[in-house]
Structure formats: structure tokens, C-alpha cells
Design a protein around this motif. Structure first.
Motif, short mmCIF file in Angstrom:
data_model
loop_
_atom_site.label_atom_id
_atom_site.label_comp_id
_atom_site.label_asym_id
_atom_site.label_seq_id
_atom_site.Cartn_x
_atom_site.Cartn_y
_atom_site.Cartn_z
N ALA A 148 11.24 6.71 -19.74
CA ALA A 148 12.25 6.14 -20.63
C ALA A 148 13.46 7.07 -20.74
CB ALA A 148 11.64 5.90 -22.01
N GLU A 149 13.19 8.37 -20.71
CA GLU A 149 14.27 9.36 -20.84
C GLU A 149 15.08 9.50 -19.55
OE1 GLU A 149 12.48 13.02 -21.98
OE2 GLU A 149 11.68 12.24 -23.86
N THR A 150 14.42 9.35 -18.41
CA THR A 150 15.08 9.71 -17.14
C THR A 150 15.32 8.57 -16.16
OG1 THR A 150 12.94 10.23 -16.12
CG2 THR A 150 14.09 12.03 -17.25
N GLU A 151 14.66 7.42 -16.38
CA GLU A 151 14.73 6.34 -15.39
C GLU A 151 16.16 5.85 -15.17
OE1 GLU A 151 11.86 2.63 -14.22
OE2 GLU A 151 12.28 2.96 -16.34
N LYS A 152 16.89 5.62 -16.27
CA LYS A 152 18.26 5.11 -16.17
C LYS A 152 19.14 6.10 -15.41
CE LYS A 152 22.09 3.39 -18.98
NZ LYS A 152 22.60 3.20 -20.36
N GLU A 153 19.02 7.39 -15.76
CA GLU A 153 19.82 8.41 -15.09
C GLU A 153 19.45 8.50 -13.61
OE1 GLU A 153 20.89 13.19 -15.25
OE2 GLU A 153 19.43 12.36 -16.67
N GLU A 154 18.15 8.46 -13.32
CA GLU A 154 17.72 8.57 -11.92
C GLU A 154 18.26 7.41 -11.09
OE1 GLU A 154 13.67 8.77 -9.16
OE2 GLU A 154 13.50 8.69 -11.35
N GLU A 155 18.19 6.20 -11.62
CA GLU A 155 18.69 5.03 -10.89
C GLU A 155 20.19 5.18 -10.59
OE1 GLU A 155 17.79 1.58 -13.17
OE2 GLU A 155 15.64 1.65 -12.73
N ALA A 156 20.96 5.65 -11.60
CA ALA A 156 22.40 5.85 -11.42
C ALA A 156 22.67 6.92 -10.37
CB ALA A 156 23.04 6.22 -12.76
N LEU A 157 21.86 7.99 -10.39
CA LEU A 157 22.04 9.08 -9.43
C LEU A 157 21.69 8.65 -8.00
CD1 LEU A 157 20.57 12.02 -11.53
CD2 LEU A 157 22.92 11.88 -10.70
N VAL A 158 20.65 7.84 -7.86
CA VAL A 158 20.27 7.35 -6.54
C VAL A 158 21.39 6.48 -5.96
CG1 VAL A 158 18.69 5.80 -5.29
CG2 VAL A 158 17.77 7.48 -6.90
N LYS A 159 21.99 5.65 -6.81
CA LYS A 159 23.13 4.83 -6.36
C LYS A 159 24.30 5.71 -5.95
CE LYS A 159 22.13 0.65 -9.04
NZ LYS A 159 22.57 -0.21 -10.17
N LYS A 160 24.54 6.75 -6.76
CA LYS A 160 25.65 7.67 -6.48
C LYS A 160 25.38 8.41 -5.17
CE LYS A 160 28.59 8.01 -8.84
NZ LYS A 160 29.93 7.33 -8.78
N SER A 161 24.15 8.81 -4.93
CA SER A 161 23.78 9.49 -3.69
C SER A 161 24.06 8.58 -2.49
CB SER A 161 22.29 9.87 -3.72
OG SER A 161 21.89 10.42 -2.49
N ASP A 162 23.69 7.30 -2.62
CA ASP A 162 23.94 6.34 -1.53
C ASP A 162 25.44 6.18 -1.29
OD1 ASP A 162 21.25 5.93 -1.14
OD2 ASP A 162 21.15 4.17 -2.45
N GLU A 163 26.21 6.17 -2.39
CA GLU A 163 27.67 6.05 -2.26
C GLU A 163 28.25 7.24 -1.49
OE1 GLU A 163 29.46 5.56 -6.09
OE2 GLU A 163 28.24 3.79 -6.58
N PHE A 164 27.80 8.42 -1.84
CA PHE A 164 28.29 9.63 -1.16
C PHE A 164 27.93 9.60 0.32
CE2 PHE A 164 28.41 11.97 -5.37
CZ PHE A 164 29.79 12.13 -5.36
N LYS A 165 26.73 9.15 0.62
CA LYS A 165 26.28 9.10 2.02
C LYS A 165 27.16 8.16 2.85
CE LYS A 165 21.47 10.35 1.20
NZ LYS A 165 20.10 9.86 1.01
N LYS A 166 27.55 7.04 2.21
CA LYS A 166 28.40 6.07 2.91
C LYS A 166 29.80 6.63 3.19
CE LYS A 166 25.98 2.02 1.13
NZ LYS A 166 26.02 0.90 0.14
N SER A 167 30.22 7.60 2.36
CA SER A 167 31.56 8.16 2.53
C SER A 167 31.59 9.33 3.52
CB SER A 167 32.11 8.62 1.17
OG SER A 167 31.40 9.76 0.71
N ILE A 168 30.41 9.73 3.99
CA ILE A 168 30.29 10.87 4.92
C ILE A 168 29.87 10.35 6.29
CG2 ILE A 168 29.12 13.08 5.33
CD1 ILE A 168 28.53 13.15 2.28
N GLU A 169 30.35 11.00 7.33
CA GLU A 169 29.99 10.60 8.69
C GLU A 169 28.48 10.57 8.86
OE1 GLU A 169 32.22 12.98 11.68
OE2 GLU A 169 33.30 13.67 9.91
N GLU A 170 28.01 9.59 9.62
CA GLU A 170 26.57 9.42 9.82
C GLU A 170 25.91 10.66 10.41
OE1 GLU A 170 25.43 5.94 11.95
OE2 GLU A 170 26.54 4.58 10.64
N ARG A 171 26.61 11.32 11.36
CA ARG A 171 26.01 12.50 12.01
C ARG A 171 25.81 13.63 11.00
NH1 ARG A 171 29.36 16.62 13.11
NH2 ARG A 171 31.60 16.30 12.79
N LEU A 172 26.77 13.75 10.05
CA LEU A 172 26.63 14.80 9.03
C LEU A 172 25.52 14.45 8.04
CD1 LEU A 172 30.34 15.76 8.21
CD2 LEU A 172 28.63 17.12 9.44
#
Length: 259
Positions: A159-183
Motif C-alpha cells: 500500500a505504501e510503495t505500489e503506487k510509487e513503484e508503478e510510476a517509477l517503472v513507467k518512468k524507467s520505460d520512458e527513459f529507455k525509449k529516449s535512449i538508443e537501443e544499443r546503449l
């Protein structure tokens, strides 16, 4: 159509370090959870196993009780036959008939003795099984209480961390999309191969973060220049200078505070 501007090395380094900070935050959240999900799963399996054992023990008790009833019915039938044979003996015409009926009576008496013996054995089995049932029931109750407690702990943490974790996972995916695939592929490979999941680390006191191997001054200058992506020759981690790391940490801390 305007050509998309290619990211500079510095922008790539910042994006990679931002991705590392987000993924490290996700790691922290999951570490807080620790072994609780596995512990809960193990307890659930144990409780299910104990429930199955308890049900089988109860079923076996019913089988034994039915066996006792069958033996009691057999005894009543044997007694009825003995009574019938005793009546028949009163009207026999010769010794041969008398002896034949006597053998039938003797057989039925043996059947009664054997049934009585079986009943006594079944009663002993029932007492033994009742002890096992009581122990299993007590163990099941204790494990169910422990499971409820652990589930409560896990639910509180989720309950304390699920919402934050979901938001962070989405943010991680966003960052990955903005970086070259090889990197991203290189980052993921390094992160998988190191114990603490740190694929991008800053220079600290002349060495890569978490390492004791000193980085030559010339290489440190190249890292600070942010003109090319440099990896640590000992750990394989991607290196960034301390100033860039501080700037990105400050930026990401503000982002984490909003999640």
C-alpha cells in the motif's frame, strides 16, 4: 520534414544516469519488501498442504468408523445365524447333521471373535489418528495465524510503495525509449552482471563508485569532458563525472518527491 536532432554524448550520459537513478529507486522499494512475497507464498503452500493432510486424516477416520460399523453388522448377522443354527440343532435327525451345524456355529463364533479383534484394532487406529488430527489442526491454526500476519505486513508495504513503484517503472520505460537501443542493451547487460544493479556510476575520490581501483587522471579528464561514453576497465560500468551525477540526483529527487 525536419531531421530529428541527434542527442549529444552529455545528453546520453545524463539520460543513462537518470535511468540508473530511477531503476535504483525501484530496487530500493523491492528490497524493502525483501523476502516477504516469497515467505507469504511458502506459507500459503504450507497451509494448503496442511489443509489437504487434515482432510485426508478426517476422511481416513470416516473410513475406519465405517469399517467398525460393518464389523458390528457382521457380528449381529453371525449372532442371528448362531441362534438359527441352535434352533436347527434341536431338530437334527443324525450326528452328521448335528456336526455339520456345529461347524457352522463354530465358524460364526470365529467370525465374531475376528470381528471383535478388528474392531479393537480399529479403535486403536482411531485414537492414534485423532492425536495426529489434533496435532495437524493445531499446526494448521498456527500457520494460518502466521500467514495472516505476514500477509498484513506485505499488504501494508504494498500500500505504501505500489503506487510509487508503478510510476517509477513507467518512468524507467520512458527513459529507455529516449535512449538508443544499443546503449539500453549495454546498460541492461551491465546491470544484470553486477550485484547491486549499478550500471552507471559517478567518479568518487578518483575511482568508480563502489570500486577501489583508481582511474588515471587523463581518463578522469575525459570523463569530465563528456565527449564520449567511457566504461570502467575493471567493472565494465559506465562512468560519469561527480558534477553531472550531483545535478541529475537533485533533479531526480524532485521527480521522486512528486510520485
Amino acid at each position: 520534414m525536419a531531421k530529428k536532432k541527434e542527442a549529444t554524448v552529455e545528453e546520453r550520459l545524463r539520460a543513462l544516469y537518470d535511468l540508473q537513478l530511477v531503476d535504483s529507486r525501484i530496487d530500493e522499494i523491492r528490497n524493502v519488501r525483501g523476502e516477504l512475497p516469497l515467505e507469504v507464498r511458502d506459507l500459503e503452500d504450507e497451509v494448503a498442504g496442511l489443509n489437504t493432510r487434515y482432510e485426508k486424516l478426517e476422511d481416513s477416520l470416516d473410513v475406519i468408523k465405517n469399517d467398525i460399523s460393518s464389523k458390528k453388522n457382521l457380528i449381529e448377522e453371525a449372532k442371528a445365524l448362531i441362534k438359527k443354527y441352535n434352533e436347527q440343532q434341536k431338530n437334527v435327525r443324525n450326528n452328521r447333521e448335528f456336526n455339520s451345524i456345529s461347524k457352522e456355529i463354530e465358524f460364526q463364533e470365529l467370525e465374531i471373535q475376528l470381528a471383535d479383534k478388528n474392531i479393537n484394532e480399529f479403535k486403536v487406529q482411531i485414537e492414534q489418528k485423532k492425536d495426529v488430527v489434533a496435532q495437524t489442526k493445531e499446526r494448521l491454526k498456527e500457520r494460518q495465524t502466521h500467514l495472516k500476519h505476514k500477509k498484513g505486513e506485505l499488504d501494508d508495504i504494498l500500500a505504501e510503495t505500489e503506487k510509487e513503484e508503478e510510476a517509477l517503472v513507467k518512468k524507467s520505460d520512458e527513459f529507455k525509449k529516449s535512449i538508443e537501443e544499443r546503449l539500453v542493451a549495454a546498460y541492461t547487460r551491465i546491470r544484470t552482471n553486477v550485484k547491486n544493479g549499478l550500471a552507471v556510476v559517478p567518479i568518487e575520490r578518483g575511482a568508480a563508485g563502489g570500486s577501489f581501483f583508481t582511474i588515471p587522471p587523463q581518463v578522469q579528464m575525459e570523463i569530465a569532458a563528456r565527449k564520449k561514453i567511457i566504461t570502467d576497465e575493471h567493472s565494465g560500468r559506465i562512468l560519469v563525472d561527480a558534477a553531472l551525477a550531483d545535478e541529475e540526483r537533485t533533479k531526480m529527487e524532485k521527480l521522486f518527491a512528486k510520485l
